[in-house]
Design a protein around this motif. Structure first.
Motif, PDB file in Angstrom:
ATOM      1  N   ASN A 228      51.971  -2.831  -0.480  1.00 52.90           N
ATOM      2  CA  ASN A 228      51.235  -2.088  -1.503  1.00 52.90           C
ATOM      3  C   ASN A 228      51.218  -2.799  -2.855  1.00 52.90           C
ATOM      4  O   ASN A 228      50.518  -2.365  -3.778  1.00 52.90           O
ATOM      5  CB  ASN A 228      51.840  -0.684  -1.688  1.00 52.90           C
ATOM      6  CG  ASN A 228      51.374   0.285  -0.620  1.00 52.90           C
ATOM      7  OD1 ASN A 228      50.311   0.100  -0.024  1.00 52.90           O
ATOM      8  ND2 ASN A 228      52.154   1.321  -0.371  1.00 52.90           N
ATOM      9  N   GLN A 229      51.964  -3.891  -2.973  1.00 53.10           N
ATOM     10  CA  GLN A 229      51.990  -4.639  -4.229  1.00 53.10           C
ATOM     11  C   GLN A 229      50.681  -5.400  -4.427  1.00 53.10           C
ATOM     12  O   GLN A 229      50.069  -5.878  -3.475  1.00 53.10           O
ATOM     13  CB  GLN A 229      53.173  -5.600  -4.252  1.00 53.10           C
ATOM     14  CG  GLN A 229      54.524  -4.922  -4.127  1.00 53.10           C
ATOM     15  CD  GLN A 229      54.759  -3.867  -5.193  1.00 53.10           C
ATOM     16  OE1 GLN A 229      54.698  -4.143  -6.392  1.00 53.10           O
ATOM     17  NE2 GLN A 229      55.008  -2.642  -4.760  1.00 53.10           N
ATOM     18  N   LYS A 230      50.285  -5.533  -5.646  1.00 52.88           N
ATOM     19  CA  LYS A 230      48.985  -6.104  -6.008  1.00 52.88           C
ATOM     20  C   LYS A 230      48.762  -7.502  -5.445  1.00 52.88           C
ATOM     21  O   LYS A 230      47.655  -7.839  -5.008  1.00 52.88           O
ATOM     22  CB  LYS A 230      48.848  -6.129  -7.530  1.00 52.88           C
ATOM     23  CG  LYS A 230      47.556  -6.748  -8.061  1.00 52.88           C
ATOM     24  CD  LYS A 230      47.500  -6.625  -9.574  1.00 52.88           C
ATOM     25  CE  LYS A 230      46.248  -7.277 -10.139  1.00 52.88           C
ATOM     26  NZ  LYS A 230      46.322  -8.758 -10.065  1.00 52.88           N
ATOM     27  N   ASP A 231      49.794  -8.322  -5.443  1.00 50.22           N
ATOM     28  CA  ASP A 231      49.612  -9.727  -5.069  1.00 50.22           C
ATOM     29  C   ASP A 231      50.236 -10.104  -3.731  1.00 50.22           C
ATOM     30  O   ASP A 231      50.258 -11.270  -3.362  1.00 50.22           O
ATOM     31  CB  ASP A 231      50.179 -10.633  -6.178  1.00 50.22           C
ATOM     32  CG  ASP A 231      49.362 -10.544  -7.449  1.00 50.22           C
ATOM     33  OD1 ASP A 231      48.199 -10.987  -7.428  1.00 50.22           O
ATOM     34  OD2 ASP A 231      49.874 -10.001  -8.447  1.00 50.22           O
ATOM     35  N   ILE A 232      50.750  -9.108  -2.992  1.00 48.93           N
ATOM     36  CA  ILE A 232      51.321  -9.375  -1.668  1.00 48.93           C
ATOM     37  C   ILE A 232      50.317  -8.958  -0.614  1.00 48.93           C
ATOM     38  O   ILE A 232      50.015  -7.773  -0.460  1.00 48.93           O
ATOM     39  CB  ILE A 232      52.665  -8.642  -1.488  1.00 48.93           C
ATOM     40  CG1 ILE A 232      53.671  -9.110  -2.543  1.00 48.93           C
ATOM     41  CG2 ILE A 232      53.218  -8.885  -0.074  1.00 48.93           C
ATOM     42  CD1 ILE A 232      55.031  -8.423  -2.475  1.00 48.93           C
TER      43      ILE A 232
END
Length: 253
Positions: A228-232
């Motif tokens: 759910n992380q922006k860059d993962i």
């Protein structure tokens, strides 16, 4: 929008029967449970002897196979080695390069990995390129310097047009099998940093499009929060990919 990518790296595990059974059962369960994978790419990476049969089983599906390594030459007197030339002849289109275990146990350095990248690109193979820092490097607060150097001396030798062949996988080596755990914030911070390096080198479009995966002991419990992380954009999964139910839960995350 970048696709989510989940890669099962089986390393030196599973024999012929275990490999083929896992793949057939995995496909069956995905179909029976109607697990949606339209918005994600699933890649399985078995050992070299089983690449051909694994690829045959997956023909006509949306799943892909990746090799775990290649030699830096396409042919020659290199007993026991496997080349991109050989993989291409099998219909294998992806390869993992620079994995922390290859760097540690087989002493692969950036100059060698740069040669392997060139060979993979020669045969139009997609490259899952791994970067990561050790416990000592992080303790000295050199993690960003190390990651930048690993990319600068390898991937960043390539052109903008060649970026379409790359996935990047970040492995916090200090948090793999050590009992230590990278926090969600630490993982996102490094992914954001890696994306910024691609922005500085290649611009906004490539920075936005390249998939950056996390390879730090992902399991069925932490996968959703990480993804759910922006860059993962997904994960390179080791141990948890060897257990069917755990891997299915990670895929569903």
């Amino acid at each position: 929008m970048r696709k989510k990518v989940v890669i099962a790296n089986w390393k030196m595990n599973y024999d012929f029967h275990e490999t083929t059974s896992f793949i057939r059962n995995f496909l069956k369960i995905v179909f029976e449970r109607k697990i949606n994978h339209d918005n994600k790419e699933i890649i399985l990476s078995p050992s070299f002897p089983f690449l051909h049969i694994s690829n045959q089983i997956l023909q006509g599906t949306t799943l892909n196979i990746a090799a775990q390594n290649i030699h830096q030459s396409d042919k020659g007197s290199y007993t026991g080695e496997v080349s991109a030339f050989m993989l291409k002849s099998l219909g294998i289109r992806k390869v993992i390069l620079g994995h922390s275990e290859r760097r540690k146990f087989f002493f692969e350095k950036n100059d060698l990995l740069s040669k392997k990248i060139k060979m993979a690109l020669k045969y139009s193979l997609d490259i899952i390129f791994c970067v990561g820092e050790s416990s000592l490097e992080r303790s000295k607060n050199k993690q960003f310097e190390v990651i930048k150097s690993q990319l600068k001396e390898t991937v960043f030798h390539c052109s903008s047009d060649e970026m379409k062949y790359f996935y990047i996988a970040y492995e916090p080596i200090w948090a793999i099998g050590t009992g230590k755990t990278a926090t969600i914030e630490q993982a996102q911070t490094m992914h954001e940093f890696i994306r910024s390096l691609f922005f500085n080198k290649y611009g906004q479009s490539i920075s936005d499009e390249i998939s950056i995966l996390y390879g730090g002991s992902i399991n069925e419990l932490n996968a959703k929060d990480l993804f759910n992380q922006k860059d993962i954009d997904g994960g390179l999964i080791g141990r948890s990919s060897l257990e069917m139910e755990k891997f299915l839960k990670i895929v569903q995350s």
